[in-house]
Design a protein around this motif. Sequence first.
Motif, PDB file in Angstrom:
ATOM      1  N   PRO A 298       0.442  59.237  31.720  1.00 28.98           N
ATOM      2  CA  PRO A 298       1.644  58.591  31.780  1.00 28.98           C
ATOM      3  C   PRO A 298       1.712  57.160  30.922  1.00 28.98           C
ATOM      4  O   PRO A 298       0.532  56.789  30.744  1.00 28.98           O
ATOM      5  CB  PRO A 298       1.925  58.280  33.061  1.00 28.98           C
ATOM      6  N   GLU A 299       2.717  56.447  30.715  1.00 31.09           N
ATOM      7  CA  GLU A 299       2.744  55.255  29.789  1.00 31.09           C
ATOM      8  C   GLU A 299       1.815  54.175  30.773  1.00 31.09           C
ATOM      9  O   GLU A 299       1.205  53.442  30.167  1.00 31.09           O
ATOM     10  CB  GLU A 299       3.910  54.764  29.706  1.00 31.09           C
ATOM     11  N   SER A 300       1.776  54.267  32.076  1.00 31.48           N
ATOM     12  CA  SER A 300       1.269  53.400  32.829  1.00 31.48           C
ATOM     13  C   SER A 300       0.427  54.150  33.990  1.00 31.48           C
ATOM     14  O   SER A 300       0.766  54.945  34.581  1.00 31.48           O
ATOM     15  CB  SER A 300       2.220  52.559  33.647  1.00 31.48           C
ATOM     16  N   CYS A 301      -1.184  53.739  33.895  1.00 32.50           N
ATOM     17  CA  CYS A 301      -1.784  54.490  34.803  1.00 32.50           C
ATOM     18  C   CYS A 301      -2.047  53.981  35.933  1.00 32.50           C
ATOM     19  O   CYS A 301      -2.733  52.737  36.114  1.00 32.50           O
ATOM     20  CB  CYS A 301      -3.049  54.967  34.101  1.00 32.50           C
ATOM     21  N   THR A 302      -1.576  54.433  37.011  1.00 31.94           N
ATOM     22  CA  THR A 302      -1.779  53.949  38.493  1.00 31.94           C
ATOM     23  C   THR A 302      -1.841  55.007  39.456  1.00 31.94           C
ATOM     24  O   THR A 302      -1.952  56.120  38.937  1.00 31.94           O
ATOM     25  CB  THR A 302      -0.299  53.155  38.789  1.00 31.94           C
TER      26      THR A 302
ATOM     27  N   PHE B  82      -3.257  51.473  28.412  1.00 29.11           N
ATOM     28  CA  PHE B  82      -2.521  52.318  29.699  1.00 29.11           C
ATOM     29  C   PHE B  82      -2.608  51.775  31.071  1.00 29.11           C
ATOM     30  O   PHE B  82      -1.972  52.333  32.137  1.00 29.11           O
ATOM     31  CB  PHE B  82      -3.057  53.551  29.633  1.00 29.11           C
ATOM     32  N   VAL B  83      -3.347  50.768  31.456  1.00 30.53           N
ATOM     33  CA  VAL B  83      -3.540  50.230  32.633  1.00 30.53           C
ATOM     34  C   VAL B  83      -2.867  48.908  32.880  1.00 30.53           C
ATOM     35  O   VAL B  83      -3.072  47.920  32.173  1.00 30.53           O
ATOM     36  CB  VAL B  83      -5.009  50.060  32.991  1.00 30.53           C
ATOM     37  N   PRO B  84      -2.067  48.748  33.801  1.00 27.61           N
ATOM     38  CA  PRO B  84      -1.218  47.504  34.245  1.00 27.61           C
ATOM     39  C   PRO B  84      -2.381  46.510  34.637  1.00 27.61           C
ATOM     40  O   PRO B  84      -3.446  46.741  35.175  1.00 27.61           O
ATOM     41  CB  PRO B  84      -0.493  47.840  35.242  1.00 27.61           C
ATOM     42  N   THR B  85      -1.824  45.136  34.524  1.00 28.30           N
ATOM     43  CA  THR B  85      -2.358  44.108  35.078  1.00 28.30           C
ATOM     44  C   THR B  85      -2.576  44.256  36.575  1.00 28.30           C
ATOM     45  O   THR B  85      -1.889  44.528  37.351  1.00 28.30           O
ATOM     46  CB  THR B  85      -1.572  42.778  34.533  1.00 28.30           C
TER      47      THR B  85
ATOM     48  N   ASP C 230       0.394  58.816  45.008  1.00 27.44           N
ATOM     49  CA  ASP C 230       0.210  57.886  46.180  1.00 27.44           C
ATOM     50  C   ASP C 230      -0.130  56.636  45.691  1.00 27.44           C
ATOM     51  O   ASP C 230      -0.108  56.080  44.820  1.00 27.44           O
ATOM     52  CB  ASP C 230      -0.976  58.566  47.119  1.00 27.44           C
ATOM     53  N   ASP C 231      -0.350  55.673  46.819  1.00 26.95           N
ATOM     54  CA  ASP C 231      -0.605  54.254  46.630  1.00 26.95           C
ATOM     55  C   ASP C 231      -1.859  54.030  46.717  1.00 26.95           C
ATOM     56  O   ASP C 231      -2.381  52.624  47.265  1.00 26.95           O
ATOM     57  CB  ASP C 231       0.382  53.320  47.329  1.00 26.95           C
TER      58      ASP C 231
END
Length: 216
Positions: A26-30, A104-107, A37-38
């Motif tokens: 995905p554009e943002s890997c979380t 790909f990884v958010p701050t 899940d979180d």
Amino acid sequence: MGRRALKRIDKNLDYGWHLLEFEDLPESCTSQTLFGDDAPLEFEIGSGKGLFMRTASGAQPEHNFLGVEISFSYARHSAARLAQAERTNARMLAGCGQRLLREFVPTDSLEAVHVYFPDPWWKKRHHKRRVLNEAFLLQAHRTLRPGGKLHFWTDVQEYYTATLELIAASVPLDGPHDVPATPATHELDYRTHFERRTRLADQPVYRAEFIKLRAE
């Protein structure tokens, strides 16, 4: 030393979900986009045969893990072992860990970044190829959440010393904190296969842990 041949994967084993390539990301890997899940998300850069990925994901089912391995055959092997162990909180990416962090990884999103026994690139003219360079450290610091940890182990004292000096000069991380060796209780009770081989040969392992400082 060259890498040893890998065991054949059971042709009936479905490991497709566990093995990713960059076009699958995905554009943002979380945790949400990768696992739905979180849960806290941890990355391992250079997973090799995937021993850490299997043991850590089993020991901490409340965390998610993404392993990154530049060798497709090793990434596939590790993904198959995760599928075999029915790990729903761990996946593998075949590709470059530095690119993953950079693009790909958010701050402030990662619980931990793990780097175990990276290639030391022995010749001085090749040191620039080392994974733990300034660009990587800046991205690791950016992507770690406040209080998140960078784990670094190696069996090469020069690499260890040089990396600690580079970290001190490049990023505001708290450390190095000592990581004591623990006795192995069984044949695979090691962080990685490389740690097992090094310790069984009675060679030293240099370990350090760094923590991203919380904002004042």
